[in-house]
Scaffold this active site. Sequence first.
Site, PDB file in Angstrom:
ATOM      1  N   ASP A   1       0.966  -1.062   0.019  1.00 58.91           N
ATOM      2  CA  ASP A   1      -0.003   0.005  -0.072  1.00 58.91           C
ATOM      3  C   ASP A   1       0.836   1.305  -0.149  1.00 58.91           C
ATOM      4  O   ASP A   1       1.800   1.380   0.509  1.00 58.91           O
ATOM      5  CB  ASP A   1      -0.909  -0.052   1.167  1.00 58.91           C
ATOM      6  CG  ASP A   1      -2.092  -0.969   1.223  1.00 58.91           C
ATOM      7  OD1 ASP A   1      -2.361  -1.586   0.072  1.00 58.91           O
ATOM      8  OD2 ASP A   1      -2.505  -1.323   2.250  1.00 58.91           O
TER       9      ASP A   1
ATOM     10  N   ASP B   1      -7.058  -1.344  -4.421  1.00 58.37           N
ATOM     11  CA  ASP B   1      -8.109  -1.112  -3.437  1.00 58.37           C
ATOM     12  C   ASP B   1      -8.949  -0.257  -4.101  1.00 58.37           C
ATOM     13  O   ASP B   1     -10.226  -0.067  -3.995  1.00 58.37           O
ATOM     14  CB  ASP B   1      -7.418  -0.698  -2.196  1.00 58.37           C
ATOM     15  CG  ASP B   1      -6.631  -1.598  -1.554  1.00 58.37           C
ATOM     16  OD1 ASP B   1      -6.965  -2.669  -1.627  1.00 58.37           O
ATOM     17  OD2 ASP B   1      -5.576  -1.190  -0.757  1.00 58.37           O
TER      18      ASP B   1
END
Length: 196
Positions: A155, A169
Site C-alpha cells: 500500500d 483497492d
Amino acid sequence: MAEAERIIGTPDTPDADREERERAGTGAAEAGRPRGKRRIAVLFTVAVFAYALDLISKMVVVAKLEHHEPIEIVGDWLRFEAIRNAGAAFGFGEAFTVIFTVIAAAVIVVIIRLARKLHSLPWAIALGLLLGGALGNLTDRIFRSPGVFEGAVVDFIAPKGFAVFNLADSAIVCGGILIVLLSFRGLDPDGTVHKD
C-alpha cells in the site's frame, strides 16, 4: 418500400410478415451474440488495465519508495508512503491473510463465471474494476513475503487522516460503488432493467 411497410405494419403478403419476423429474430440473435462478446472484451480490458496499473505502481513503489522517506504530493494532505499490509482494508484482520486470499480467489472465479451472461456495458466496467483489483491484491498475497497465501499487500497512497491503500483497492471500491449504483437503478448484468 419494405421499410415503410415495416413501420406501418402492413405487409403486402401474409408471407412477408413471417419473413420480417424471422429476419428480425435472426438479426437480434446475431446482434446479441457479438454484443455479449464485446461486453466480455470490455470486462477483461478494464481488468487488465486496472491490474497492470496496480502491478506497475507497486513495482515502482517497492523499487523507489520502500525504505525511504514518504513523498508529499499535496502538502501533508496526500503523500506516497510504502507500507506492507498483511490484513484487509485499513489493516484489519492481519491474522486472516489466508482467508482474504481465498476470498479474493473466489471473487475472481465468480466474476469469470458471470462474464458469460454479461450484456451490460456498465456492469462490464464495474466487474472489470473488481476483477483487476482482486487480481492485483491476490498477486501480492501469493508472491510477496512472508510466503505463499500469506503475502503482505503493498500500500502506498496515504491521505491525511485515512488508511493507506493502493490502486487495486481503489479499483475494487470504484467497482463496488458502480455495482451499488447499477443495482439501485435496476440494471442487471444481463442487460435487463427492472423497476422494483
